[in-house]
Design a protein around this motif. Structure first.
Motif, PDB file in Angstrom:
ATOM      1  N   ALA A 335     -49.300  -7.643 -21.495  1.00  0.00           N
ATOM      2  CA  ALA A 335     -50.636  -8.207 -21.711  1.00  0.00           C
ATOM      3  C   ALA A 335     -50.768  -8.794 -23.109  1.00  0.00           C
ATOM      4  O   ALA A 335     -51.321  -9.893 -23.289  1.00  0.00           O
ATOM      5  CB  ALA A 335     -51.697  -7.124 -21.478  1.00  0.00           C
ATOM      6  N   ARG A 336     -50.262  -8.092 -24.099  1.00  0.00           N
ATOM      7  CA  ARG A 336     -50.340  -8.600 -25.478  1.00  0.00           C
ATOM      8  C   ARG A 336     -49.507  -9.862 -25.645  1.00  0.00           C
ATOM      9  O   ARG A 336     -49.935 -10.821 -26.306  1.00  0.00           O
ATOM     10  CB  ARG A 336     -49.855  -7.525 -26.442  1.00  0.00           C
ATOM     11  CG  ARG A 336     -50.791  -6.339 -26.597  1.00  0.00           C
ATOM     12  CD  ARG A 336     -50.098  -5.210 -27.346  1.00  0.00           C
ATOM     13  NE  ARG A 336     -50.986  -4.115 -27.667  1.00  0.00           N
ATOM     14  CZ  ARG A 336     -50.567  -2.929 -28.097  1.00  0.00           C
ATOM     15  NH1 ARG A 336     -49.258  -2.693 -28.236  1.00  0.00           N
ATOM     16  NH2 ARG A 336     -51.431  -1.972 -28.377  1.00  0.00           N
ATOM     17  N   GLU A 337     -48.316  -9.895 -25.047  1.00  0.00           N
ATOM     18  CA  GLU A 337     -47.456 -11.073 -25.160  1.00  0.00           C
ATOM     19  C   GLU A 337     -48.081 -12.269 -24.456  1.00  0.00           C
ATOM     20  O   GLU A 337     -48.022 -13.409 -24.960  1.00  0.00           O
ATOM     21  CB  GLU A 337     -46.084 -10.770 -24.571  1.00  0.00           C
ATOM     22  CG  GLU A 337     -45.037 -11.836 -24.856  1.00  0.00           C
ATOM     23  CD  GLU A 337     -44.495 -11.777 -26.275  1.00  0.00           C
ATOM     24  OE1 GLU A 337     -45.232 -12.206 -27.201  1.00  0.00           O
ATOM     25  OE2 GLU A 337     -43.372 -11.296 -26.462  1.00  0.00           O
ATOM     26  N   CYS A 338     -48.675 -12.039 -23.312  1.00  0.00           N
ATOM     27  CA  CYS A 338     -49.364 -13.131 -22.611  1.00  0.00           C
ATOM     28  C   CYS A 338     -50.494 -13.692 -23.459  1.00  0.00           C
ATOM     29  O   CYS A 338     -50.728 -14.915 -23.472  1.00  0.00           O
ATOM     30  CB  CYS A 338     -49.899 -12.635 -21.269  1.00  0.00           C
ATOM     31  SG  CYS A 338     -48.622 -12.390 -20.015  1.00  0.00           S
ATOM     32  N   ARG A 339     -51.174 -12.829 -24.156  1.00  0.00           N
ATOM     33  CA  ARG A 339     -52.257 -13.312 -25.035  1.00  0.00           C
ATOM     34  C   ARG A 339     -51.707 -14.272 -26.086  1.00  0.00           C
ATOM     35  O   ARG A 339     -52.321 -15.304 -26.387  1.00  0.00           O
ATOM     36  CB  ARG A 339     -52.942 -12.120 -25.700  1.00  0.00           C
ATOM     37  CG  ARG A 339     -54.405 -12.318 -26.064  1.00  0.00           C
ATOM     38  CD  ARG A 339     -54.647 -13.293 -27.170  1.00  0.00           C
ATOM     39  NE  ARG A 339     -53.877 -12.986 -28.363  1.00  0.00           N
ATOM     40  CZ  ARG A 339     -53.586 -13.878 -29.294  1.00  0.00           C
ATOM     41  NH1 ARG A 339     -53.956 -15.143 -29.184  1.00  0.00           N
ATOM     42  NH2 ARG A 339     -52.865 -13.530 -30.358  1.00  0.00           N
ATOM     43  N   THR A 340     -50.546 -13.988 -26.629  1.00  0.00           N
ATOM     44  CA  THR A 340     -49.990 -14.887 -27.645  1.00  0.00           C
ATOM     45  C   THR A 340     -49.658 -16.255 -27.059  1.00  0.00           C
ATOM     46  O   THR A 340     -49.817 -17.276 -27.727  1.00  0.00           O
ATOM     47  CB  THR A 340     -48.718 -14.293 -28.286  1.00  0.00           C
ATOM     48  OG1 THR A 340     -47.639 -14.284 -27.346  1.00  0.00           O
ATOM     49  CG2 THR A 340     -48.958 -12.881 -28.801  1.00  0.00           C
ATOM     50  N   ILE A 341     -49.204 -16.286 -25.821  1.00  0.00           N
ATOM     51  CA  ILE A 341     -48.854 -17.571 -25.204  1.00  0.00           C
ATOM     52  C   ILE A 341     -50.110 -18.387 -24.931  1.00  0.00           C
ATOM     53  O   ILE A 341     -50.107 -19.614 -25.072  1.00  0.00           O
ATOM     54  CB  ILE A 341     -48.058 -17.333 -23.908  1.00  0.00           C
ATOM     55  CG1 ILE A 341     -46.717 -16.658 -24.227  1.00  0.00           C
ATOM     56  CG2 ILE A 341     -47.812 -18.646 -23.173  1.00  0.00           C
ATOM     57  CD1 ILE A 341     -45.924 -16.245 -23.006  1.00  0.00           C
ATOM     58  N   LEU A 342     -51.193 -17.722 -24.557  1.00  0.00           N
ATOM     59  CA  LEU A 342     -52.436 -18.448 -24.306  1.00  0.00           C
ATOM     60  C   LEU A 342     -53.141 -18.875 -25.587  1.00  0.00           C
ATOM     61  O   LEU A 342     -54.094 -19.658 -25.547  1.00  0.00           O
ATOM     62  CB  LEU A 342     -53.392 -17.603 -23.460  1.00  0.00           C
ATOM     63  CG  LEU A 342     -53.310 -17.832 -21.951  1.00  0.00           C
ATOM     64  CD1 LEU A 342     -51.966 -17.385 -21.390  1.00  0.00           C
ATOM     65  CD2 LEU A 342     -54.444 -17.117 -21.226  1.00  0.00           C
ATOM     66  N   GLY A 343     -52.690 -18.370 -26.720  1.00  0.00           N
ATOM     67  CA  GLY A 343     -53.299 -18.746 -27.985  1.00  0.00           C
ATOM     68  C   GLY A 343     -54.757 -18.337 -28.039  1.00  0.00           C
ATOM     69  O   GLY A 343     -55.146 -17.254 -27.592  1.00  0.00           O
ATOM     70  N   ALA A 344     -55.596 -19.221 -28.573  1.00  0.00           N
ATOM     71  CA  ALA A 344     -57.020 -18.906 -28.712  1.00  0.00           C
ATOM     72  C   ALA A 344     -57.684 -18.701 -27.361  1.00  0.00           C
ATOM     73  O   ALA A 344     -58.636 -17.906 -27.238  1.00  0.00           O
ATOM     74  CB  ALA A 344     -57.726 -20.017 -29.489  1.00  0.00           C
ATOM     75  N   SER A 345     -57.197 -19.392 -26.329  1.00  0.00           N
ATOM     76  CA  SER A 345     -57.784 -19.210 -24.996  1.00  0.00           C
ATOM     77  C   SER A 345     -57.625 -17.772 -24.524  1.00  0.00           C
ATOM     78  O   SER A 345     -58.404 -17.295 -23.691  1.00  0.00           O
ATOM     79  CB  SER A 345     -57.114 -20.148 -23.993  1.00  0.00           C
ATOM     80  OG  SER A 345     -57.383 -21.498 -24.307  1.00  0.00           O
ATOM     81  N   GLY A 346     -56.636 -17.078 -25.054  1.00  0.00           N
ATOM     82  CA  GLY A 346     -56.370 -15.721 -24.613  1.00  0.00           C
ATOM     83  C   GLY A 346     -57.405 -14.705 -25.035  1.00  0.00           C
ATOM     84  O   GLY A 346     -57.395 -13.589 -24.511  1.00  0.00           O
ATOM     85  N   ILE A 347     -58.282 -15.054 -25.958  1.00  0.00           N
ATOM     86  CA  ILE A 347     -59.273 -14.067 -26.403  1.00  0.00           C
ATOM     87  C   ILE A 347     -60.590 -14.194 -25.659  1.00  0.00           C
ATOM     88  O   ILE A 347     -61.519 -13.420 -25.899  1.00  0.00           O
ATOM     89  CB  ILE A 347     -59.540 -14.167 -27.924  1.00  0.00           C
ATOM     90  CG1 ILE A 347     -60.330 -15.438 -28.271  1.00  0.00           C
ATOM     91  CG2 ILE A 347     -58.237 -14.095 -28.710  1.00  0.00           C
ATOM     92  CD1 ILE A 347     -60.909 -15.434 -29.665  1.00  0.00           C
ATOM     93  N   THR A 348     -60.707 -15.166 -24.748  1.00  0.00           N
ATOM     94  CA  THR A 348     -61.960 -15.364 -24.029  1.00  0.00           C
ATOM     95  C   THR A 348     -61.918 -14.666 -22.680  1.00  0.00           C
ATOM     96  O   THR A 348     -60.849 -14.371 -22.137  1.00  0.00           O
ATOM     97  CB  THR A 348     -62.229 -16.864 -23.799  1.00  0.00           C
ATOM     98  OG1 THR A 348     -61.335 -17.347 -22.781  1.00  0.00           O
ATOM     99  CG2 THR A 348     -62.031 -17.660 -25.077  1.00  0.00           C
ATOM    100  N   LEU A 349     -63.099 -14.436 -22.112  1.00  0.00           N
ATOM    101  CA  LEU A 349     -63.185 -13.847 -20.783  1.00  0.00           C
ATOM    102  C   LEU A 349     -62.954 -14.860 -19.679  1.00  0.00           C
ATOM    103  O   LEU A 349     -62.972 -14.507 -18.497  1.00  0.00           O
ATOM    104  CB  LEU A 349     -64.539 -13.168 -20.598  1.00  0.00           C
ATOM    105  CG  LEU A 349     -64.681 -11.805 -21.285  1.00  0.00           C
ATOM    106  CD1 LEU A 349     -66.114 -11.305 -21.207  1.00  0.00           C
ATOM    107  CD2 LEU A 349     -63.726 -10.784 -20.691  1.00  0.00           C
ATOM    108  N   GLU A 350     -62.700 -16.123 -20.050  1.00  0.00           N
ATOM    109  CA  GLU A 350     -62.294 -17.096 -19.051  1.00  0.00           C
ATOM    110  C   GLU A 350     -60.935 -16.717 -18.460  1.00  0.00           C
ATOM    111  O   GLU A 350     -60.626 -17.036 -17.308  1.00  0.00           O
ATOM    112  CB  GLU A 350     -62.219 -18.489 -19.675  1.00  0.00           C
ATOM    113  CG  GLU A 350     -61.817 -19.591 -18.704  1.00  0.00           C
ATOM    114  CD  GLU A 350     -61.728 -20.959 -19.367  1.00  0.00           C
ATOM    115  OE1 GLU A 350     -61.324 -21.908 -18.669  1.00  0.00           O
ATOM    116  OE2 GLU A 350     -62.051 -21.067 -20.567  1.00  0.00           O
ATOM    117  N   TYR A 351     -60.136 -16.054 -19.245  1.00  0.00           N
ATOM    118  CA  TYR A 351     -58.829 -15.566 -18.822  1.00  0.00           C
ATOM    119  C   TYR A 351     -58.818 -14.041 -18.922  1.00  0.00           C
ATOM    120  O   TYR A 351     -59.487 -13.469 -19.784  1.00  0.00           O
ATOM    121  CB  TYR A 351     -57.723 -16.164 -19.689  1.00  0.00           C
ATOM    122  CG  TYR A 351     -57.651 -17.677 -19.611  1.00  0.00           C
ATOM    123  CD1 TYR A 351     -56.960 -18.306 -18.585  1.00  0.00           C
ATOM    124  CD2 TYR A 351     -58.298 -18.469 -20.565  1.00  0.00           C
ATOM    125  CE1 TYR A 351     -56.897 -19.693 -18.504  1.00  0.00           C
ATOM    126  CE2 TYR A 351     -58.242 -19.849 -20.491  1.00  0.00           C
ATOM    127  CZ  TYR A 351     -57.542 -20.462 -19.460  1.00  0.00           C
ATOM    128  OH  TYR A 351     -57.491 -21.830 -19.381  1.00  0.00           O
TER     129      TYR A 351
END
Length: 388
Positions: A335-351
């Motif tokens: 989950a943490r690694e996926c967040r890095t790939i999504l960049g800023a988009s990874g911190i939103t509830l859209e994902y």
């Protein structure tokens, strides 16, 4: 290709198991995914969770691996697959189901009297009655033997005093299975939550498991009749065997959160362009995706092996520690690694990736911390206890 398809593992499952997995996946797609971001942002209303429990009951998911009393009586692997699909939606939703079935219902089913089973289990299987499980206390988590909640005899009655903490479903529960010290050792009690002296204030301002109701249990002179005790459970063997049931579900469940993160990330990298190329075409991205897929598939094979052992009656609690330790730890890393790939988009509830990561921080701790499971495994290897 989906992350769990690379090893071609559907042949490991029979038709009934695949059908149950598909049913739960559709339930999550229809009822959880459209709402979970709002539940996470605002925390769900109690009636929302009650409605969700009723719907899960209609599908036979509550206490599904138990026999009789309105329970579905599925095998352990089917239950694990259901946990995986539920946690792909959200860890809090899986917690609602697993606390109901593997903790509260299992305790009554395994240790309760026939009268207790008949009174509570059919309604709990339907989701009309909600249960919770009171073991952890504010100062005693990993060391439940130190619990301060105490039950004393008063004539033929029992009187309970104490506090339990971090209790899933507590504020919406109709019945609480509460563990307390007595002059005879640790005993379990079936406590209707409308009993005078019982209260369950909700715990708010959480940063994890926000799509789940978490509460404190306060027992202030709660008077119970003699038949409220779980007659077949004396000592910590009772609550620890219940926890082992829940840990087994987590071994599968955490993989659902990891799979959902990886599915999301694969879709994102295929459509996101960086330097006029799909993000998925870069070597570093593919390296991360490959490593995460490897760990997800290894975790699934481990969970399946434990599930087949459980169905054969050969599962050892130490093996469950292996599964819980590895699969939650790897799911959180994914989950943490996926967040890095999504960049800023990874911190939103859209994902869902940071929501899953935040939830898995709690899953890493509850039902036995990683450190406790390491010590269980260490003791089995060396024969030496390092717990104290």
């Amino acid at each position: 290709m989906a992350p769990l398809q690379l090893l071609v593992i559907d042949h490991l499952l029979d038709d009934d198991e695949l059908a149950i997995q598909d049913t739960v996946r559709r339930f999550v797609d229809d009822r959880v995914r459209p709402n979970v971001a709002d539940w996470y942002e605002d925390e769900p209303a109690p009636e929302t969770m009650r409605d969700l429990a009723r719907e899960a009951g209609k599908l036979g998911l509550l206490g599904m691996h138990l026999q009789g009393y309105g329970c579905a009586g599925t095998n352990a692997v089917a239950y694990g697959l259901a946990c995986m699909e539920l946690e792909a939606g959200d860890s809090g939703v899986r917690s609602l189901v697993s606390v109901q079935g593997s903790l509260a219902m299992f305790a009554i089913w395994r240790f309760g009297s026939e009268e207790q089973k008949q009174r509570w289990l059919p309604g709990m299987a339907e989701g009309e009655l909600i249960g919770c499980f009171g073991l952890t206390e504010p100062d005693f988590g990993s060391n439940p033997a130190g619990m301060r909640t105490y039950a004393r005899r008063d004539g033929t009655d029992w009187v309970l005093n104490g506090t339990k903490m971090w209790i899933t479903n507590g504020s919406i529960a109709d019945v609480a299975v509460v563990w307390a010290q007595t002059d005879e050792g640790v005993r379990g009690f079936v406590v209707p939550t409308d009993t005078p002296g019982f209260s369950a204030p909700a715990i708010g301002k959480k940063l994890s498991l926000r799509a789940s109701i978490t509460s404190e249990l306060v027992l202030d002179g709660v008077r119970l009749p003699a038949d409220a005790v779980l007659a077949d459970a004396t000592g910590l063997r009772g609550p620890l065997s219940c926890l082992n049931e829940a840990r087994f579900g987590i071994t599968f469940g955490a993989l659902g959160a990891a799979r959902d993160c990886l599915d999301t990330t694969l879709a994102y990298t295929g459509s996101r362009e960086v330097f006029d190329r799909p993000l998925s075409s870069f070597q570093l991205t593919q390296s991360k995706l490959a490593d995460m897929t490897l760990e997800l598939q290894k975790g699934f094979l481990l969970a399946m092996h434990l599930g087949r052992l459980k169905d054969d009656g050969r599962l050892d609690p130490r093996q469950v520690s292996l599964g819980k330790l590895n699969n939650v730890r790897e799911a959180l890393t994914i989950a943490r690694e996926c967040r890095t790939i999504l960049g800023a988009s990874g911190i939103t509830l859209e994902y869902p990736v940071l929501r899953h990561a935040n939830n898995l921080e709690s899953v890493l701790t509850y039902e036995g911390t990683s450190e406790i499971h390491q010590l269980v495994i260490g003791q089995s290897l060396t024969g030496e206890s390092a717990f104290s």
